[in-house]
Design an enzyme around this catalytic site. Sequence first.
Site, PDB file in Angstrom:
ATOM      1  N   GLY A  46      -2.220  15.775  20.753  1.00 39.69           N
ATOM      2  CA  GLY A  46      -1.019  16.580  20.560  1.00 39.69           C
ATOM      3  C   GLY A  46      -0.380  16.942  21.884  1.00 39.69           C
ATOM      4  O   GLY A  46      -1.054  16.994  22.920  1.00 39.69           O
ATOM      5  N   GLN A  51       4.516  21.908  27.584  1.00 37.81           N
ATOM      6  CA  GLN A  51       3.606  21.160  28.467  1.00 37.81           C
ATOM      7  C   GLN A  51       4.355  20.157  29.352  1.00 37.81           C
ATOM      8  O   GLN A  51       3.806  19.704  30.352  1.00 37.81           O
ATOM      9  CB  GLN A  51       2.536  20.424  27.652  1.00 37.81           C
ATOM     10  CG  GLN A  51       1.561  21.369  26.948  1.00 37.81           C
ATOM     11  CD  GLN A  51       0.512  20.607  26.178  1.00 37.81           C
ATOM     12  OE1 GLN A  51       0.756  20.201  25.050  1.00 37.81           O
ATOM     13  NE2 GLN A  51      -0.631  20.378  26.787  1.00 37.81           N
ATOM     14  N   CYS A  88      -7.416  20.334  26.180  1.00 35.54           N
ATOM     15  CA  CYS A  88      -5.959  20.421  26.268  1.00 35.54           C
ATOM     16  C   CYS A  88      -5.514  19.540  27.424  1.00 35.54           C
ATOM     17  O   CYS A  88      -6.139  19.566  28.497  1.00 35.54           O
ATOM     18  CB  CYS A  88      -5.550  21.873  26.517  1.00 35.54           C
ATOM     19  SG  CYS A  88      -3.778  22.117  26.714  1.00 35.54           S
ATOM     20  N   LEU A  89      -4.441  18.786  27.235  1.00 37.97           N
ATOM     21  CA  LEU A  89      -3.938  17.928  28.314  1.00 37.97           C
ATOM     22  C   LEU A  89      -3.520  18.753  29.532  1.00 37.97           C
ATOM     23  O   LEU A  89      -3.448  18.228  30.637  1.00 37.97           O
ATOM     24  CB  LEU A  89      -2.760  17.085  27.816  1.00 37.97           C
ATOM     25  CG  LEU A  89      -3.109  16.017  26.774  1.00 37.97           C
ATOM     26  CD1 LEU A  89      -1.834  15.321  26.286  1.00 37.97           C
ATOM     27  CD2 LEU A  89      -4.085  14.988  27.342  1.00 37.97           C
ATOM     28  N   HIS A 130      -3.364  24.537  17.573  1.00 39.32           N
ATOM     29  CA  HIS A 130      -3.378  24.476  19.037  1.00 39.32           C
ATOM     30  C   HIS A 130      -1.949  24.348  19.580  1.00 39.32           C
ATOM     31  O   HIS A 130      -1.555  25.074  20.504  1.00 39.32           O
ATOM     32  CB  HIS A 130      -4.245  23.278  19.474  1.00 39.32           C
ATOM     33  CG  HIS A 130      -4.321  23.055  20.951  1.00 39.32           C
ATOM     34  ND1 HIS A 130      -5.492  23.172  21.666  1.00 39.32           N
ATOM     35  CD2 HIS A 130      -3.372  22.699  21.864  1.00 39.32           C
ATOM     36  CE1 HIS A 130      -5.254  22.909  22.946  1.00 39.32           C
ATOM     37  NE2 HIS A 130      -3.973  22.617  23.084  1.00 39.32           N
ATOM     38  N   GLU A 131      -1.181  23.438  18.989  1.00 38.85           N
ATOM     39  CA  GLU A 131       0.173  23.176  19.507  1.00 38.85           C
ATOM     40  C   GLU A 131       1.126  24.334  19.188  1.00 38.85           C
ATOM     41  O   GLU A 131       1.981  24.684  20.008  1.00 38.85           O
ATOM     42  CB  GLU A 131       0.718  21.860  18.950  1.00 38.85           C
ATOM     43  CG  GLU A 131      -0.129  20.625  19.237  1.00 38.85           C
ATOM     44  CD  GLU A 131      -0.494  20.439  20.700  1.00 38.85           C
ATOM     45  OE1 GLU A 131       0.286  20.846  21.579  1.00 38.85           O
ATOM     46  OE2 GLU A 131      -1.582  19.887  20.961  1.00 38.85           O
ATOM     47  N   HIS A 134       0.783  26.939  21.697  1.00 41.03           N
ATOM     48  CA  HIS A 134       1.502  26.648  22.949  1.00 41.03           C
ATOM     49  C   HIS A 134       2.921  27.208  22.914  1.00 41.03           C
ATOM     50  O   HIS A 134       3.451  27.652  23.935  1.00 41.03           O
ATOM     51  CB  HIS A 134       1.601  25.130  23.175  1.00 41.03           C
ATOM     52  CG  HIS A 134       0.460  24.540  23.944  1.00 41.03           C
ATOM     53  ND1 HIS A 134       0.103  24.970  25.201  1.00 41.03           N
ATOM     54  CD2 HIS A 134      -0.392  23.528  23.649  1.00 41.03           C
ATOM     55  CE1 HIS A 134      -0.931  24.248  25.640  1.00 41.03           C
ATOM     56  NE2 HIS A 134      -1.254  23.374  24.709  1.00 41.03           N
TER      57      HIS A 134
HETATM   58 ZN    ZN Z   1      -2.834  22.086  24.707  1.00 45.71          ZN
END
Ligand code: ZN
Length: 155
Positions: A46, A51, A88-89, A130-131, A134
């Site tokens: 995701g 991000q 997480c990226l 999770h997203e 963000h």
């Molecule tokens: Zn993340």
Amino acid sequence: MAIRSIITDTDPLLHKVCRPVEKFDERLWQLLDDMSDTLAKANGVGLAAPQVGVLRRLFIMNTGDGVKEYINPTILEESGTQECVEGCLSSPGEYGIIHRPQKVKIQAQNRNGKFFIQSLEGLAAECVCHETDHLDGVLFKSKVVRMLSPEELAN
Ligand code: ZN
């Protein structure tokens, strides 16, 4: 299409609340296409707009069956609990144990502004939570039960 750079969790932008998407225009579609390329290159599940430095309420997800786009998402219902090992990226190399709902019902808009509702479970439910976090400036590390140690990660 282009790869955008993914900012890391020390960047103040990742701690801000995002604004709704209002225009469903070519600029939005370019962002979505770029995010899709960026997610594929990073081998992620995701990716949320903040991000890549864009403070708008949208994210994309690919749990193995293609890229799905969620614009102005709202989680309508949550049920059950699952224990996940999550990363997480924006936090490269860091993973933690976290509790997420097993199932969610989400409402969002597609790239043309059309509303839809989906029921998701397992990894997709985890990812959506999770997203969506963000978009409110919330990072998974603030919700983990505990982070995994380097020894655990090596196994
Ligand atoms: Zn993340």
